[in-house]
Design an enzyme around this catalytic site. Structure first.
Site, PDB file in Angstrom:
ATOM      1  N   SER A 186      37.443  58.362  38.787  1.00  0.00           N
ATOM      2  CA  SER A 186      37.186  59.092  37.537  1.00  0.00           C
ATOM      3  C   SER A 186      36.348  60.356  37.733  1.00  0.00           C
ATOM      4  O   SER A 186      35.468  60.657  36.922  1.00  0.00           O
ATOM      5  CB  SER A 186      36.550  58.159  36.497  1.00  0.00           C
ATOM      6  N   GLU A 226      45.182  50.807  44.974  1.00  0.00           N
ATOM      7  CA  GLU A 226      46.462  50.451  44.322  1.00  0.00           C
ATOM      8  C   GLU A 226      47.428  49.855  45.334  1.00  0.00           C
ATOM      9  O   GLU A 226      48.232  48.974  45.010  1.00  0.00           O
ATOM     10  CB  GLU A 226      47.035  51.686  43.601  1.00  0.00           C
ATOM     11  N   LYS A 253      49.276  60.183  43.128  1.00  0.00           N
ATOM     12  CA  LYS A 253      49.892  58.871  42.846  1.00  0.00           C
ATOM     13  C   LYS A 253      51.403  59.063  42.636  1.00  0.00           C
ATOM     14  O   LYS A 253      52.008  59.909  43.281  1.00  0.00           O
ATOM     15  CB  LYS A 253      49.232  58.219  41.635  1.00  0.00           C
ATOM     16  N   ASN A 275      44.865  63.078  44.700  1.00  0.00           N
ATOM     17  CA  ASN A 275      45.863  62.026  44.932  1.00  0.00           C
ATOM     18  C   ASN A 275      46.762  61.996  43.707  1.00  0.00           C
ATOM     19  O   ASN A 275      46.332  61.577  42.640  1.00  0.00           O
ATOM     20  CB  ASN A 275      45.158  60.673  45.120  1.00  0.00           C
ATOM     21  N   HIS A 328      44.550  52.678  49.911  1.00  0.00           N
ATOM     22  CA  HIS A 328      44.129  52.951  48.528  1.00  0.00           C
ATOM     23  C   HIS A 328      44.131  51.628  47.757  1.00  0.00           C
ATOM     24  O   HIS A 328      44.958  50.756  47.991  1.00  0.00           O
ATOM     25  CB  HIS A 328      45.093  53.953  47.889  1.00  0.00           C
ATOM     26  N   GLU A 384      35.898  54.210  46.957  1.00  0.00           N
ATOM     27  CA  GLU A 384      36.509  54.243  45.628  1.00  0.00           C
ATOM     28  C   GLU A 384      36.308  52.896  44.938  1.00  0.00           C
ATOM     29  O   GLU A 384      37.105  51.964  45.135  1.00  0.00           O
ATOM     30  CB  GLU A 384      38.002  54.527  45.750  1.00  0.00           C
ATOM     31  N   GLY A 408      40.778  55.501  37.551  1.00  0.00           N
ATOM     32  CA  GLY A 408      41.664  55.645  36.398  1.00  0.00           C
ATOM     33  C   GLY A 408      41.096  55.062  35.114  1.00  0.00           C
ATOM     34  O   GLY A 408      41.813  54.904  34.129  1.00  0.00           O
TER      35      GLY A 408
HETATM   36  C1  PEP Z   1      42.459  57.800  42.956  1.00  0.00           C
HETATM   37  O1  PEP Z   1      43.631  57.686  42.644  1.00  0.00           O
HETATM   38  O2  PEP Z   1      42.133  57.715  44.141  1.00  0.00           O
HETATM   39  C2  PEP Z   1      41.463  58.018  41.913  1.00  0.00           C
HETATM   40  C3  PEP Z   1      40.209  58.120  42.265  1.00  0.00           C
HETATM   41  O3  PEP Z   1      41.928  58.101  40.610  1.00  0.00           O
HETATM   42  P1  PEP Z   1      41.108  58.667  39.331  1.00  0.00           P
HETATM   43  O4  PEP Z   1      40.437  59.936  39.763  1.00  0.00           O
HETATM   44  O5  PEP Z   1      42.173  58.902  38.306  1.00  0.00           O
HETATM   45  O6  PEP Z   1      40.123  57.619  38.943  1.00  0.00           O
END
Ligand code: PEP
Length: 254
Positions: A214, A98, A12, A10, A96, A168, A174
């Site tokens: 992460s 975010e 972003k 992803n 998601h 998630e 992040g």
């Molecule tokens: C994501 O954006 O779905 C995500 C899991 O980000 P990260 O891997 O940076 O934690």
């Protein structure tokens, strides 16, 4: 039941079309060399068409990071499922954290977006996850149950079987702090049980449940070794060809 692993990046709000084409030019042979797994990239809307063209001739799946449920209309700034398809992409991330946190995506809206994605034949990746205070207060499973029920409301068992669910945990996205493989497995077992109760064993066994938060080259294999974890959703570490390549090449237990 064995499910084909699903490994998605992803991006972003990162990368122009040109940068996307450069990345995919270097990466697509990696995707082509790993026929036992599905590999996908969710790119910014502005890069969809370029990314889809760059991926042509390889099995790399290109997707969007969001959509609106109407097909067209006076909805300034939004993009629809037919537009995503028209750009040559075949997947879309929905709900998601975010989007839920900053753009008002509720479970109800997620369910409408999911129906729109399926109606146009896009592969939806539906995200659920608890935040830190919910985890610390012992509410993780309740929160996930509510999100799952609301986000998948109105879905038939047949349609459900084709979707991907991404667990998630918000506190792991992040932050550099991944859920432990045990914490993730525990949640995935719970989600599969809830999916079975809702859609029946046959459909639920086909749904891929992937983990995100992460994920890095260093922890990918350990997470993928868990029996109920069918793949990964990778944010930051999907932005570099090198780290995403290492992640998608990680051994998978099956
Ligand atoms: C994501 O954006 O779905 C995500 C899991 O980000 P990260 O891997 O940076 O934690």
């Amino acid at each position: 039941m064995s499910r084909k692993p699903f490994l998605a990046g992803n991006w972003k709000m990162f990368k122009t079309g040109e940068q996307a084409a450069e990345f995919i030019g270097q990466f697509k042979s990696v995707a082509a060399s790993l026929g036992d797994r599905d590999i996908a990239l969710a790119v910014p809307a502005t890069a969809l068409e370029t990314a889809a063209k760059a991926a042509q001739g390889s099995p790399l799946i290109i997707g969007a990071q969001n959509l609106f449920w109407e097909k067209e209309g006076a909805f300034t700034g939004e993009i629809s499922a037919p537009m995503i398809k028209g750009a040559g992409a075949t997947m879309v991330i929905i709900g998601h954290s975010e989007r839920r946190q900053f753009f008002g995506d509720t479970d109800e809206k997620v369910a409408k977006k999911l129906a729109a994605a399926l109606a146009d034949g896009l592969l939806p990746v539906v995200c659920v996850g608890e935040n830190l205070s919910e985890r610390e207060n012992g509410k993780t499973l309740d929160v996930l149950s509510t999100q799952l029920t609301g986000s998948l409301a109105g879905l038939s068992a047949e349609a459900a079987a084709s979707i991907v669910v991404a667990y998630e945990p918000v506190w792991a996205i992040g932050t550099g702090k991944s859920a432990s493989e045990g914490e993730a497995q525990e949640v995935h077992v719970f989600l599969r049980r809830r999916l079975k109760e809702t859609f029946g064993a046959e459909a639920a066994d086909r749904i891929r449940i992937i983990y995100g938060g992460s994920v890095k080259p260093e922890n990918a294999a350990l997470i993928l070794a868990q029996s109920e974890i069918d793949g990964l959703l990778v944010g930051g570490a999907s932005l570099k060809v090198d780290s995403f390549t290492k992640i998608v090449q990680s051994p998978y237990a099956g």
